[in-house]
Each structure stands twice: as C-alpha cells, then as structure tokens.
Design an enzyme around this catalytic site. Structure first.
Site, PDB file in Angstrom:
ATOM      1  N   GLY A  83      -7.706 -20.834   0.487  1.00  0.00           N
ATOM      2  CA  GLY A  83      -7.904 -22.369   2.108  1.00  0.00           C
ATOM      3  C   GLY A  83      -7.147 -22.686   2.539  1.00  0.00           C
ATOM      4  N   SER A  84      -7.144 -23.930   2.826  1.00  0.00           N
ATOM      5  CA  SER A  84      -6.496 -24.746   3.320  1.00  0.00           C
ATOM      6  C   SER A  84      -6.103 -25.870   2.801  1.00  0.00           C
ATOM      7  CB  SER A  84      -7.108 -25.967   4.201  1.00  0.00           C
ATOM      8  OG  SER A  84      -8.397 -26.717   3.768  1.00  0.00           O
ATOM      9  N   THR A  85      -4.556 -26.466   2.903  1.00  0.00           N
ATOM     10  CA  THR A  85      -4.058 -27.290   1.575  1.00  0.00           C
ATOM     11  C   THR A  85      -5.243 -28.091   1.469  1.00  0.00           C
ATOM     12  OG1 THR A  85      -1.693 -26.365   2.348  1.00  0.00           O
ATOM     13  CG2 THR A  85      -2.073 -28.950   1.432  1.00  0.00           C
TER      14      THR A  85
ATOM     15  N   GLY B 237      -7.024 -27.651  -0.766  1.00  0.00           N
ATOM     16  CA  GLY B 237      -7.072 -27.381  -2.298  1.00  0.00           C
ATOM     17  C   GLY B 237      -6.731 -28.213  -3.108  1.00  0.00           C
TER      18      GLY B 237
ATOM     19  N   GLU C 144      -4.416 -20.776  -3.486  1.00  0.00           N
ATOM     20  CA  GLU C 144      -3.395 -20.347  -2.411  1.00  0.00           C
ATOM     21  C   GLU C 144      -3.909 -20.932  -0.836  1.00  0.00           C
ATOM     22  OE1 GLU C 144      -2.230 -17.565   0.714  1.00  0.00           O
ATOM     23  OE2 GLU C 144      -3.261 -16.770  -0.184  1.00  0.00           O
TER      24      GLU C 144
ATOM     25  N   LYS D  21     -18.510 -18.339  -3.977  1.00  0.00           N
ATOM     26  CA  LYS D  21     -18.886 -18.844  -2.422  1.00  0.00           C
ATOM     27  C   LYS D  21     -17.488 -18.169  -1.530  1.00  0.00           C
ATOM     28  CE  LYS D  21     -17.962 -22.347   0.190  1.00  0.00           C
ATOM     29  NZ  LYS D  21     -18.606 -21.595   1.352  1.00  0.00           N
TER      30      LYS D  21
ATOM     31  N   CYS E 177      -2.594 -16.916   6.445  1.00  0.00           N
ATOM     32  CA  CYS E 177      -1.778 -18.142   5.434  1.00  0.00           C
ATOM     33  C   CYS E 177       0.283 -17.352   5.614  1.00  0.00           C
ATOM     34  CB  CYS E 177      -2.377 -17.941   4.085  1.00  0.00           C
ATOM     35  SG  CYS E 177      -2.173 -16.376   3.189  1.00  0.00           S
TER      36      CYS E 177
END
Ligand code: NAI
Ligand code: MG
Length: 491
Positions: free
Chosen positions: A235-237, A240, A258, A183, A292
């Site tokens: 992506g964002s924490t 995640g 990541e 995606k 990042c």
C-alpha cells in the site's frame, strides 16, 4: 456486447474466521461501490479489533496444531486444488473484480486471473523444494539449517489488483506453512471473500486462512497484534512507515513492505520509436495508472523528443474509456472518488507549477470516477508531479541530454521500485541498468513481472521482495542445528 453476469446478489459479505462465515462483533457494515456507476454493490461486515483477535486466535491454534502436521506434499496438493478451483471459477471472479474495482473486463480476464492462477501453481510446486544447508564446522559437529514457517502472518492488501495481491500474499505464506489473517482493502473486498469460499472448498483446515474485511483501523489492529509473528503489507509508503514504527509494539514482528513508486522510464535517441511509444504508454496508463511500478517519470532524450511526443499524445488520445464490462474498453474508472480527487488535485498542482498539458487533464464523463489519460511536458525535476506518486493516468515527461545525467536524475527520488530503458544499444542499456537504484529494470519492455521474478523496492519503495524464491523466504525462519559428533565420524 452483453456479458452474462455469473453472480446475482449472492456475494459473500461476512468475515471468514476458522472456516466459518460470521458477522462483525459490532454489527457494523460498510458499503462497497461500483466505481463506474457510483452505485452501492452491497454492504460488507466491518471487522473490529475484537474480530481480529478472534481471527488471530484461530490462526494461532491452527499453526500450533493441525497445520504443523500437514506435510509439504499435502500443502502442495491443497494449493494446486485452490488453483484449479480458481481456474474453474475464473470468469465469475473476473467479472466480480471488474464490478468492484472498475478495471476493464479484458484486463481481469487476460491479465489478472491468469497471473493469479500462475502464482498459486508456482508456490504449490515450491512446498517440497524448501532446502536447508549442511555447514562444515571447525570441530566435531554435524551442523545443518532447517527453514521453518514464521508462524501467524498478518497480511494487508490494496485495491489495485485485489485478487493478484491476495495471491502474492497467500500463496508463498501457505507454501511455507504459515497461517494467515488477511485484511482486504475496503474498496474491493468481494473477490477475496469469494476466494475464501474456494479455500474452504479446497480443504484447507479451519484457521489456516482467515479473512477480515474492514478499513485502515482494522488493518492497524492486526499490525500491532502481539500474537502475530509477521506482517506483510502492500500500500502507501505513509502506512508502510507506520507499520514499521509500530512493529515493536507488544513484541517484535517481522515486516515486509511493498510501497509506492515514482519509477523512471528512459527513452534513448536510438530507440525504436514505435516500441518506445507503446512501452511508455502501457507503462503509465495500464490499470488506470494505479500501479506501484507505473513508469510515471518519463525521461526522453533530446534527439527523439519531438517525434516521440507527437506520437505519444496521439496514442493517449486514442485510448478508449468507458464501461469496464465492454470488452473493447481499455480504460475504466479510478477505484473511488478519493483516488479520482487526488489525481485531479495533482493535475491542478502540475498546471500551477508551470508544466504544460498536451492532452487530457480532466474528469471524463459525469458518472463514474474516470480521469482522462493526461500527458504533461516541460516538467522539471523539482516539480511536485515529478516527485510524488499520483497513482493515476498522468504522465510527466522530462527531457535529457546524456546517459550520466539521466542516471543521476532518475536516482534523485525517495522511491526505487522499478524502471525501464528503451534503446538498441545494449552497452548503454547495461550502464543504465547498473546505475539505477531500483528493484526492477526492464529493457525494451516495461513492468514485466511473473511469479518467478523477485519484486520489491529500494529506498522508500519497501522492504524485502515478493515472488520467486525471495517471496517464500519472507515467510521462513532459519534454524541452525548443531549436533555434537564423535571425532571418529568425521572425515
Ligand atoms: P493505504 O496504504 O491507506 O491502503 C492499503 C491497505 O492498507 C488497505 O487495505 C487499507 O485498509 C490498509 N490500511 C490503511 N491504513 C492502515 C493502517 N494505519 N494500518 C494498517 N493498515 C492500514 O492506501 P490508500 O489510502 O488506499 O491509497 C493511498 C495511496 O497509496 C494511493 O494513491 C497510492 O499512491 C498508494 N498505494 C500504493 C499501492 C501499491 O501497490 N504499492 C496500492 C494502493 C495504494
Ligand atoms: Mg489510506
């Protein structure tokens, strides 16, 4: 200079499932925007949970069927073919990336595309070098391990390096023998769909790679799908952590993540001043600060501080913003309005909490999501701009006295992705390298990552490593085989 546009309106905008191009089951579409003009480029089919279901079924069938019969050498040939097709179409892909993401064409051409091609080639060469072990046992057994593909993999990628993040995900998973539902990010779906076309052209069997564009809810339905064996996310924490929390819903999926960073970059008194200025400038401002591993917390030792600051401010002022299709442009727009607003809001917070702006601090121009390169000084460790990921062209400068002090302060973060040190004293450099809890440390350079170097984070910056041998291990399971042997076959 006018660039000859290599694409017209012939973008792929559908879902790629089982090597077919299909519309969303809901008929819904979403707009993808050119961030430098705010104009709509085109509308893309919006994948639903039903579409994810279809894509996962196709991936499952391919994994349980034809793809398992393909040999390691054949997988290698397919990956090399894909790398060659990307190479053949690299100018078109670079332009499409710049159009959809806003990054300067020079970066797309000279950084992103060559790295993408290297990643596919690196993993093309890895397929027949995936080795198990033979293990001595205390008894009459012949024991060995086999490394086998994890199965169907869901991959969710961000918008900051659309083609490169696709390569970091697809290449090792395909080399390992997995099948995939990918995606892409809602801001930048176009290049990943174009690579989808090249995947079909390269000859990958139906169902091996499926691409379903959409928003976060499309990704969320992939992340909890019972037939998905593994999820790989960048992506964002925040998202995640949601993926980790949900990884046990409807079964148990393996997860690699990541995530964000607030990476310390450390300039010592003895550093080469010119190197320190350019290293830290590129460390934060490259790719509009949307990295990042951006060196967003810059620790400068007190002896070099004043000389350093005046040069760093001049360098930020000289940075050329503008039309990303102009080859002389160094900085383009942020990817979308949300990201621009997030950055401007952090700049406001920085001012309110007492940090001092030496340059930048505002939106640039009236059209497009541009933000001026911004440098804050008088930043203290507890300020919001020293703790949270801004993901834009905003540098926080902090002063320090001793090595022990800077190691402790650099580690005082929820994140642990990357770091840098600039010094001519290797003993000091190594003391800092060993003291930092981050996945990467660069000495006298910054954020140098190539296909062979493991990349990933400590703490809330992620789980697992991508690239290199670690990257392919993400997609492999270890099977232990114990064969009973008669004692007279033993030494
Ligand atoms: P995001 O984490 O929401 O988006 C990344 C990808 O995840 C996109 O494909 C998105 O559609 C998908 N996604 C969103 N919600 C999801 C969910 N609940 N389940 C599954 N997939 C989901 O990041 P966003 O909103 O684009 O950016 C927010 C911040 O995240 C940035 O400002 C930056 O701080 C950080 N970020 C970090 C990146 C990195 O390289 N580590 C890349 C992009 C963003
Ligand atoms: Mg989000």
């Amino acid at each position: 200079m006018i660039i000859k546009r290599l694409f017209s309106s012939s973008f792929r905008t559908q879902l790629m499932i089982n090597n077919q191009w299909v519309n969303s089951s809901s008929g819904k579409t979403f707009k993808t925007i050119n961030p430098s003009t705010e104009e709509v480029i085109t509308e893309v089919q919006y994948g639903t949970p039903a579409d994810i279901n279809k894509a996962v079924d196709a991936a499952r069938k391919a994994f349980d069927g034809p793809w398992r019969q393909v040999t390691a050498v054949q997988r290698s040939e397919l990956l090399y073919k894909l790398a060659d097709l990307i190479e053949k179409n690299k100018e078109e892909l670079a332009q499409m990336e710049t159009l959809d993401n806003g990054k300067p064409i020079t970066d797309s051409r000279e950084v992103d595309l060559p790295s993408v091609i290297s990643v596919y080639k690196y993993y093309a060469g890895f397929t027949d070098k995936i080795f198990g072990k033979t293990i001595p046992m205390n008894g009459p057994f012949f024991t060995y391990t086999r490394l086998e593909p994890k199965g169907v993999v869901g991959q969710i990628i961000p918008w900051n390096f659309p083609l490169l993040m696709q390569a970091w995900k697809l290449a090792p998973a395909l080399a390992a023998g997995c099948t995939i539902v990918l995606k892409p990010a809602e801001q930048t779906p176009l290049t990943s769909l174009r690579v989808g076309e090249l995947i079909i052209e390269a000859g990958f069997p139906p169902g091996v790679v499926n691409i379903v564009p959409g928003y976060g809810n499309t990704g969320a339905s992939l992340a909890v799908h019972p037939k998905v064996d593994k999820i790989a996310f960048t992506g964002s924490t925040e998202v995640g952590m949601e993926i980790i929390r949900n990884s046990g819903i409807h079964g148990l999926r393996r997860v690699s993540l990541e995530l964000g960073g607030k990476s310390p970059n450390i300039i010592l008194d003895d550093a080469d001043l010119e190197l320190a200025v350019s290293q830290s400038h590129n460390g934060i401002f490259f790719n509009q600060g949307q990295n990042c591993d951006a060196g967003s917390r810059l620790f400068v030792q007190e002896g070099i501080y004043n000389d350093f600051i005046s040069r760093a401010v001049q360098c930020a002022k000289d940075r050329k913003l503008g039309d990303p299709f102009d080859p002389t442009t160094i900085q383009g727009p942020q990817v979308d309005e949300n990201q621009m607003m997030k950055i401007l809001n952090y700049i406001d917070i920085g001012k309110k909490e007492g940090a001092k702006i030496l340059t930048g601090g505002k939106r640039w121009g009236k059209k497009g999501y541009f933000v001026e390169p911004t440098i804050f000084t008088d930043v203290t460790d507890n300020m919001t701009i020293a703790k949270e990921e801004i993901f834009g062209p905003v540098l926080s400068v902090l002063k320090f006295k001793t090595i022990d002090e800077v190691i402790e302060r650099a580690n005082n973060s929820n994140y642990g992705l990357s770091a840098g040190v600039v010094t001519n004293d290797m003993e000091k450099a190594l003391k800092i390298v060993n003291g930092l809890r981050t996945g990467t440390v660069c000495v006298n350079c910054y954020a140098v990552t190539t296909e062979g170097t493991p990349f990933g984070g400590y703490k809330q910056s992620g789980v697992g490593r991508e690239l290199g041998e670690d990257g392919i291990m993400n997609y492999l399971e270890t099977k232990t085989v114990v064969v009973k042997a008669s004692t007279d076959t033993l030494p």
